[in-house]
Design an enzyme around this catalytic site. Structure first.
Site, PDB file in Angstrom:
ATOM      1  N   PRO A  10      28.623   8.544  40.541  1.00  0.00           N
ATOM      2  CA  PRO A  10      27.505   8.508  41.484  1.00  0.00           C
ATOM      3  C   PRO A  10      26.736   9.819  41.614  1.00  0.00           C
ATOM      4  CG  PRO A  10      29.614   8.439  42.646  1.00  0.00           C
ATOM      5  CD  PRO A  10      29.902   8.223  41.184  1.00  0.00           C
ATOM      6  N   ASN A  11      25.433   9.676  41.669  1.00  0.00           N
ATOM      7  CA  ASN A  11      24.470  10.760  41.907  1.00  0.00           C
ATOM      8  C   ASN A  11      24.236  11.680  40.717  1.00  0.00           C
ATOM      9  OD1 ASN A  11      23.850  10.105  44.682  1.00  0.00           O
ATOM     10  ND2 ASN A  11      25.940  10.750  45.147  1.00  0.00           N
ATOM     11  N   ARG A  18      18.096  18.668  42.753  1.00  0.00           N
ATOM     12  CA  ARG A  18      18.536  19.532  43.856  1.00  0.00           C
ATOM     13  C   ARG A  18      19.745  20.333  43.394  1.00  0.00           C
ATOM     14  NH1 ARG A  18      20.806  18.415  48.318  1.00  0.00           N
ATOM     15  NH2 ARG A  18      21.656  16.428  47.700  1.00  0.00           N
ATOM     16  N   TYR A  23      24.630  22.796  39.845  1.00  0.00           N
ATOM     17  CA  TYR A  23      24.648  21.871  38.710  1.00  0.00           C
ATOM     18  C   TYR A  23      23.661  22.232  37.593  1.00  0.00           C
ATOM     19  CZ  TYR A  23      27.224  19.086  42.121  1.00  0.00           C
ATOM     20  OH  TYR A  23      28.137  18.657  43.046  1.00  0.00           O
ATOM     21  N   ASN A  74      33.112  11.778  34.022  1.00  0.00           N
ATOM     22  CA  ASN A  74      32.852  12.614  35.191  1.00  0.00           C
ATOM     23  C   ASN A  74      32.715  11.633  36.351  1.00  0.00           C
ATOM     24  OD1 ASN A  74      31.945  14.162  37.271  1.00  0.00           O
ATOM     25  ND2 ASN A  74      30.432  15.290  36.072  1.00  0.00           N
ATOM     26  N   ALA A  77      31.864  12.070  42.854  1.00  0.00           N
ATOM     27  CA  ALA A  77      32.574  12.048  44.142  1.00  0.00           C
ATOM     28  C   ALA A  77      33.820  11.154  44.111  1.00  0.00           C
ATOM     29  CB  ALA A  77      31.630  11.593  45.244  1.00  0.00           C
ATOM     30  N   GLU A  98      38.608  14.291  31.547  1.00  0.00           N
ATOM     31  CA  GLU A  98      37.837  14.379  32.796  1.00  0.00           C
ATOM     32  C   GLU A  98      36.965  15.643  32.736  1.00  0.00           C
ATOM     33  OE1 GLU A  98      40.438  14.521  36.174  1.00  0.00           O
ATOM     34  OE2 GLU A  98      38.843  15.176  37.548  1.00  0.00           O
ATOM     35  N   HIS A 100      33.938  18.040  34.769  1.00  0.00           N
ATOM     36  CA  HIS A 100      33.111  18.374  35.934  1.00  0.00           C
ATOM     37  C   HIS A 100      32.152  19.486  35.553  1.00  0.00           C
ATOM     38  CE1 HIS A 100      35.346  15.778  38.515  1.00  0.00           C
ATOM     39  NE2 HIS A 100      36.454  16.246  37.952  1.00  0.00           N
ATOM     40  N   ARG A 107      35.259  25.270  45.056  1.00  0.00           N
ATOM     41  CA  ARG A 107      34.367  24.663  46.056  1.00  0.00           C
ATOM     42  C   ARG A 107      35.168  24.182  47.275  1.00  0.00           C
ATOM     43  NH1 ARG A 107      30.296  20.723  43.207  1.00  0.00           N
ATOM     44  NH2 ARG A 107      29.319  20.912  45.267  1.00  0.00           N
TER      45      ARG A 107
HETATM   46  O1  CA2 Z   1      30.905  19.126  39.200  1.00  0.00           O
HETATM   47  C1  CA2 Z   1      30.841  17.915  38.967  1.00  0.00           C
HETATM   48  O2  CA2 Z   1      30.523  17.466  37.870  1.00  0.00           O
HETATM   49  C2  CA2 Z   1      31.102  16.910  40.090  1.00  0.00           C
HETATM   50  O3  CA2 Z   1      31.830  15.825  39.531  1.00  0.00           O
HETATM   51  C3  CA2 Z   1      29.742  16.471  40.591  1.00  0.00           C
HETATM   52  C4  CA2 Z   1      29.775  15.567  41.818  1.00  0.00           C
HETATM   53  C5  CA2 Z   1      30.695  16.127  42.906  1.00  0.00           C
HETATM   54  O4  CA2 Z   1      30.846  15.183  43.937  1.00  0.00           O
HETATM   55  C6  CA2 Z   1      32.067  16.504  42.359  1.00  0.00           C
HETATM   56  O5  CA2 Z   1      32.844  17.061  43.401  1.00  0.00           O
HETATM   57  C7  CA2 Z   1      31.955  17.499  41.218  1.00  0.00           C
HETATM   58  C8  CA2 Z   1      28.355  15.379  42.360  1.00  0.00           C
HETATM   59  C9  CA2 Z   1      27.413  14.696  41.368  1.00  0.00           C
HETATM   60  C10 CA2 Z   1      25.969  14.891  41.508  1.00  0.00           C
HETATM   61  O6  CA2 Z   1      25.508  15.536  42.666  1.00  0.00           O
HETATM   62  C11 CA2 Z   1      24.205  15.952  42.802  1.00  0.00           C
HETATM   63  C12 CA2 Z   1      23.910  16.617  43.956  1.00  0.00           C
HETATM   64  C13 CA2 Z   1      22.639  17.078  44.152  1.00  0.00           C
HETATM   65  C14 CA2 Z   1      21.642  16.875  43.214  1.00  0.00           C
HETATM   66  C15 CA2 Z   1      21.938  16.219  42.067  1.00  0.00           C
HETATM   67  C16 CA2 Z   1      23.220  15.744  41.844  1.00  0.00           C
END
Ligand code: CA2
Length: 143
Positions: A10-11, A18, A23, A74, A77, A98, A100, A107
């Site tokens: 997700p996301n 952002r 990221y 990946n 969340a 896996e 990240h 974090r």
């Molecule tokens: O570091 C990673 O790849 C994560 O898997 C990314 C996830 C986070 O919940 C994990 O703890 C670590 C978040 C994915 C995307 O989040 C965004 C946030 C803001 C803008 C764009 C993507």
């Protein structure tokens, strides 16, 4: 030729919009292009799948049985919450790495636990997009 499934949770489709300090500034389309280019260099066939829903990711992992030789995931969340994704990976028993993008270890506390790590053969954290290529390299080299 090995056939690898790359799953993004997700996301991750919002990359680049952002939080560039965490990221990076490249977007999801750039990530997909980077993965395909890396796979081509390594002589791998790759399918990329992204979904925001836990059940859809579980379904995709189940459908990977007998089709893919390796999984790069990946879980975003869901890393920190999903026993269902862990169980699906165990059920299909496909070698899994896996990844990240960020260094989750440095974090928030809630990011310190990963259910998927209980199954994954290798975990790559904090290497940005390169982590996906390292995961593909690992699976390509695997006997
Ligand atoms: O570091 C990673 O790849 C994560 O898997 C990314 C996830 C986070 O919940 C994990 O703890 C670590 C978040 C994915 C995307 O989040 C965004 C946030 C803001 C803008 C764009 C993507």
């Amino acid at each position: 030729m090995k056939n690898i499934l790359v799953i993004n949770g997700p996301n991750l489709n919002m990359l680049g919009l952002r939080e560039p300090a965490i990221y990076g500034s490249r977007d999801f389309k750039a990530l997909l292009a980077f993965i395909q280019e890396s796979a081509q260099q390594l002589g791998l066939e790759v399918e990329c799948f992204q979904h925001n829903h836990e059940g859809a990711i579980v379904d995709k992992i189940q459908q990977a049985y007998g089709v893919f030789d390796g999984i790069v995931i990946n879980p975003a969340a869901y890393t920190h919450t999903s026993v269902a994704i862990l169980d699906a990976l165990k059920a299909v028993s496909i070698p899994t790495v896996e990844v990240h993008i960020s260094d989750v270890d440095s974090r928030e506390d809630f990011r310190q636990r990963s259910f998927v790590s209980l199954y994954a053969e290798k975990v790559i954290k904090g290497h940005g997009f390169d982590g996906y290529k390292e995961a593909l390299e690992y699976l390509a080299a695997k006997k």
